[in-house]
Motif scaffolding. Structure first.
Motif, PDB file in Angstrom:
ATOM      1  N   SER A 197       0.834  -1.208   0.000  1.00 53.40           N
ATOM      2  CA  SER A 197       0.000   0.000   0.000  1.00 53.40           C
ATOM      3  C   SER A 197       0.865   1.253   0.000  1.00 53.40           C
ATOM      4  O   SER A 197       0.622   2.198  -0.764  1.00 53.40           O
ATOM      5  CB  SER A 197      -0.934   0.008   1.212  1.00 53.40           C
ATOM      6  OG  SER A 197      -1.893  -1.012   1.102  1.00 53.40           O
ATOM      7  N   ARG A 198       1.894   1.249   0.826  1.00 52.61           N
ATOM      8  CA  ARG A 198       2.788   2.412   0.879  1.00 52.61           C
ATOM      9  C   ARG A 198       3.597   2.536  -0.403  1.00 52.61           C
ATOM     10  O   ARG A 198       3.801   3.632  -0.929  1.00 52.61           O
ATOM     11  CB  ARG A 198       3.719   2.307   2.082  1.00 52.61           C
ATOM     12  CG  ARG A 198       4.596   3.537   2.249  1.00 52.61           C
ATOM     13  CD  ARG A 198       5.446   3.478   3.483  1.00 52.61           C
ATOM     14  NE  ARG A 198       6.207   4.701   3.661  1.00 52.61           N
ATOM     15  CZ  ARG A 198       7.132   4.877   4.591  1.00 52.61           C
ATOM     16  NH1 ARG A 198       7.397   3.892   5.446  1.00 52.61           N
ATOM     17  NH2 ARG A 198       7.787   6.019   4.680  1.00 52.61           N
ATOM     18  N   LEU A 199       4.060   1.403  -0.922  1.00 51.65           N
ATOM     19  CA  LEU A 199       4.842   1.435  -2.154  1.00 51.65           C
ATOM     20  C   LEU A 199       4.009   1.983  -3.313  1.00 51.65           C
ATOM     21  O   LEU A 199       4.503   2.794  -4.113  1.00 51.65           O
ATOM     22  CB  LEU A 199       5.348   0.029  -2.488  1.00 51.65           C
ATOM     23  CG  LEU A 199       6.392  -0.549  -1.534  1.00 51.65           C
ATOM     24  CD1 LEU A 199       6.609  -2.034  -1.817  1.00 51.65           C
ATOM     25  CD2 LEU A 199       7.714   0.209  -1.645  1.00 51.65           C
ATOM     26  N   LEU A 200       2.747   1.569  -3.394  1.00 49.86           N
ATOM     27  CA  LEU A 200       1.905   2.042  -4.489  1.00 49.86           C
ATOM     28  C   LEU A 200       1.664   3.550  -4.386  1.00 49.86           C
ATOM     29  O   LEU A 200       1.627   4.252  -5.411  1.00 49.86           O
ATOM     30  CB  LEU A 200       0.576   1.288  -4.499  1.00 49.86           C
ATOM     31  CG  LEU A 200      -0.358   1.615  -5.661  1.00 49.86           C
ATOM     32  CD1 LEU A 200       0.318   1.339  -7.010  1.00 49.86           C
ATOM     33  CD2 LEU A 200      -1.657   0.805  -5.551  1.00 49.86           C
ATOM     34  N   LYS A 201       1.516   4.059  -3.173  1.00 51.65           N
ATOM     35  CA  LYS A 201       1.363   5.508  -3.005  1.00 51.65           C
ATOM     36  C   LYS A 201       2.584   6.252  -3.526  1.00 51.65           C
ATOM     37  O   LYS A 201       2.472   7.333  -4.116  1.00 51.65           O
ATOM     38  CB  LYS A 201       1.114   5.841  -1.530  1.00 51.65           C
ATOM     39  CG  LYS A 201      -0.263   5.430  -1.035  1.00 51.65           C
ATOM     40  CD  LYS A 201      -0.424   5.714   0.447  1.00 51.65           C
ATOM     41  CE  LYS A 201      -1.795   5.226   0.937  1.00 51.65           C
ATOM     42  NZ  LYS A 201      -1.957   5.420   2.402  1.00 51.65           N
ATOM     43  N   ILE A 202       3.756   5.660  -3.306  1.00 54.72           N
ATOM     44  CA  ILE A 202       4.990   6.267  -3.826  1.00 54.72           C
ATOM     45  C   ILE A 202       4.994   6.229  -5.348  1.00 54.72           C
ATOM     46  O   ILE A 202       5.238   7.242  -6.015  1.00 54.72           O
ATOM     47  CB  ILE A 202       6.220   5.548  -3.253  1.00 54.72           C
ATOM     48  CG1 ILE A 202       6.343   5.801  -1.747  1.00 54.72           C
ATOM     49  CG2 ILE A 202       7.508   5.997  -3.975  1.00 54.72           C
ATOM     50  CD1 ILE A 202       7.413   4.971  -1.061  1.00 54.72           C
ATOM     51  N   TYR A 203       4.720   5.061  -5.929  1.00 54.70           N
ATOM     52  CA  TYR A 203       4.715   4.936  -7.389  1.00 54.70           C
ATOM     53  C   TYR A 203       3.721   5.908  -8.020  1.00 54.70           C
ATOM     54  O   TYR A 203       3.991   6.495  -9.076  1.00 54.70           O
ATOM     55  CB  TYR A 203       4.363   3.505  -7.809  1.00 54.70           C
ATOM     56  CG  TYR A 203       5.339   2.444  -7.367  1.00 54.70           C
ATOM     57  CD1 TYR A 203       6.707   2.694  -7.294  1.00 54.70           C
ATOM     58  CD2 TYR A 203       4.903   1.160  -7.027  1.00 54.70           C
ATOM     59  CE1 TYR A 203       7.596   1.706  -6.896  1.00 54.70           C
ATOM     60  CE2 TYR A 203       5.783   0.171  -6.632  1.00 54.70           C
ATOM     61  CZ  TYR A 203       7.135   0.447  -6.566  1.00 54.70           C
ATOM     62  OH  TYR A 203       8.012  -0.529  -6.178  1.00 54.70           O
ATOM     63  N   ASN A 204       2.567   6.070  -7.376  1.00 55.57           N
ATOM     64  CA  ASN A 204       1.512   6.914  -7.945  1.00 55.57           C
ATOM     65  C   ASN A 204       1.895   8.391  -8.049  1.00 55.57           C
ATOM     66  O   ASN A 204       1.226   9.159  -8.750  1.00 55.57           O
ATOM     67  CB  ASN A 204       0.231   6.788  -7.113  1.00 55.57           C
ATOM     68  CG  ASN A 204      -0.641   5.629  -7.547  1.00 55.57           C
ATOM     69  OD1 ASN A 204      -0.570   5.162  -8.672  1.00 55.57           O
ATOM     70  ND2 ASN A 204      -1.482   5.156  -6.632  1.00 55.57           N
ATOM     71  N   GLN A 205       2.963   8.792  -7.369  1.00 56.92           N
ATOM     72  CA  GLN A 205       3.402  10.187  -7.418  1.00 56.92           C
ATOM     73  C   GLN A 205       4.156  10.520  -8.704  1.00 56.92           C
ATOM     74  O   GLN A 205       4.361  11.699  -9.002  1.00 56.92           O
ATOM     75  CB  GLN A 205       4.328  10.493  -6.245  1.00 56.92           C
ATOM     76  CG  GLN A 205       3.707  10.355  -4.880  1.00 56.92           C
ATOM     77  CD  GLN A 205       4.737  10.618  -3.796  1.00 56.92           C
ATOM     78  OE1 GLN A 205       4.963  11.761  -3.398  1.00 56.92           O
ATOM     79  NE2 GLN A 205       5.395   9.572  -3.343  1.00 56.92           N
ATOM     80  N   TYR A 206       4.575   9.492  -9.457  1.00 58.22           N
ATOM     81  CA  TYR A 206       5.497   9.704 -10.572  1.00 58.22           C
ATOM     82  C   TYR A 206       4.882   9.272 -11.903  1.00 58.22           C
ATOM     83  O   TYR A 206       3.966   8.437 -11.938  1.00 58.22           O
ATOM     84  CB  TYR A 206       6.800   8.939 -10.297  1.00 58.22           C
ATOM     85  CG  TYR A 206       7.464   9.419  -9.034  1.00 58.22           C
ATOM     86  CD1 TYR A 206       8.158  10.622  -9.010  1.00 58.22           C
ATOM     87  CD2 TYR A 206       7.347   8.697  -7.840  1.00 58.22           C
ATOM     88  CE1 TYR A 206       8.733  11.099  -7.839  1.00 58.22           C
ATOM     89  CE2 TYR A 206       7.921   9.169  -6.663  1.00 58.22           C
ATOM     90  CZ  TYR A 206       8.607  10.363  -6.674  1.00 58.22           C
ATOM     91  OH  TYR A 206       9.180  10.840  -5.504  1.00 58.22           O
ATOM     92  N   PRO A 207       5.399   9.832 -13.014  1.00 61.81           N
ATOM     93  CA  PRO A 207       4.870   9.484 -14.346  1.00 61.81           C
ATOM     94  C   PRO A 207       5.421   8.148 -14.845  1.00 61.81           C
ATOM     95  O   PRO A 207       6.114   8.082 -15.865  1.00 61.81           O
ATOM     96  CB  PRO A 207       5.343  10.658 -15.210  1.00 61.81           C
ATOM     97  CG  PRO A 207       6.626  11.096 -14.575  1.00 61.81           C
ATOM     98  CD  PRO A 207       6.420  10.902 -13.091  1.00 61.81           C
TER      99      PRO A 207
END
Length: 308
Positions: free
Chosen positions: A145-155
């Motif tokens: 869940s935390r990793l996906l939030k990080i990925y979602n910040q970037y293009p």
């Protein structure tokens, strides 16, 4: 559904990719086994052979980089841009202990703050599209869940998810509940990866996740190179096509002057997966594994193909 050939270190080399592409239904996209950044100005001879466009003609090829240093990623990306590449893949999935112990591959997932800083640097400076191949955590699926939030910040060009944690290696079943979470929450186009070994496996993923438009296959396609044809309704591959594929790989490895011992090692590694396509050949497969000379290897292979 688009299908990709997964990068398997030591197996899906440019020789394997070329033979596969020529003999079976081509993949929509291919990925190189990971490149590890180094201080040399260019690529070494082996790396260059892997990424040269003329060695991968007719394929959509994406080079993969393994590192946890943004500067190294960016320098290697510049080298790849020179050869015309427009997409590069970041390896956050390799579960190998030697890789993980250095905080790279899926080992990087244990350091989400550092990963966030790394991604911020490469996405702000790279002059190329970057996709990511990831596992769902180091030890606990709850990490995702935390990793996906990080990925979602970037293009991110595409997020290829192998829904296992690093400590699973390739054991246990892929965690489809976590992948389902990704489908709900991701702002990034997704690709599924993990345990696609039959037409039925592919259909099950497509039916459960109809919004996912890509699927990556690794060990399943090595064990059954005609698998994509099966998935797309082609006639089963006959013995002649399988033999042609084997011989192209074998002769190409012999032709690069790596020595008989290394040729045998390469071919035996492929047979570790491919042997499942030769039921009833257990004794012959054992002869292949034990062969220490090319003539002994060739005799055992010939007998295998005469048996199926």
């Amino acid at each position: 559904m688009r299908y990709y050939l997964a990068p398997l270190e030591g197996i899906t080399t440019r020789i394997y990719r070329r033979a596969y592409h020529d003999c079976f239904l081509p993949m929509d996209k291919y990925f190189t086994p990971f490149l590890s950044p180094h201080t040399k100005k260019g690529f070494n001879k082996k790396e260059l052979a892997e990424i040269l466009p003329e060695n991968n003609e007719g394929m959509e090829l994406v080079p993969q980089i393994l590192t946890n240093r943004a500067e190294d990623f960016l320098e290697t990306a510049e080298k790849l841009i020179y050869y015309g590449y427009e997409e590069i893949n970041l390896n956050l999935g390799c579960p190998s202990k030697t890789v993980v112990s250095k905080g790279r591959g899926s080992g990087f997932l244990a350091n989400p703050e550092g990963l966030d800083r790394f991604l911020d640097k490469i996405y702000s400076k790279a002059k190329v599209r970057i996709s990511i191949k990831t596992r769902i955590g180091k030890e606990d699926p709850g990490e995702f869940s935390r990793l996906l939030k990080i990925y979602n910040q970037y293009p991110v060009k595409e997020l290829i998810i192998h829904p296992r944690v690093q400590t699973d290696f390739y054991k246990n079943k892929p965690n489809l509940h976590v992948f389902e979470e990704a489908v709900r929450e991701s702002r990034i186009p997704l690709c599924y990866n993990g345990d696609i070994c039959s037409k039925e496996d592919a259909q099950a993923i497509e039916e459960r996740f109809p919004s996912v438009e890509a699927c990556m296959i690794g060990r399943g396609i090595i064990g059954k190179p005609e698998l994509l044809g099966d998935i797309r309704g082609q006639e089963p591959a006959d013995r002649e096509r399988l033999r042609k594929f084997h011989d192209k790989v074998y002769e190409e490895y012999r032709g690069v002057n790596m020595g008989d011992k290394n040729v045998l090692f390469k071919m035996k590694e492929i047979w570790c997966y491919w042997g499942t396509s030769f039921p009833g050949c257990e004794k012959l497969l054992k002869q292949i594994r034990k062969a220490e000379r090319l003539d002994r290897y060739e005799d055992a292979v010939q007998s295998c193909f005469e048996t199926i």
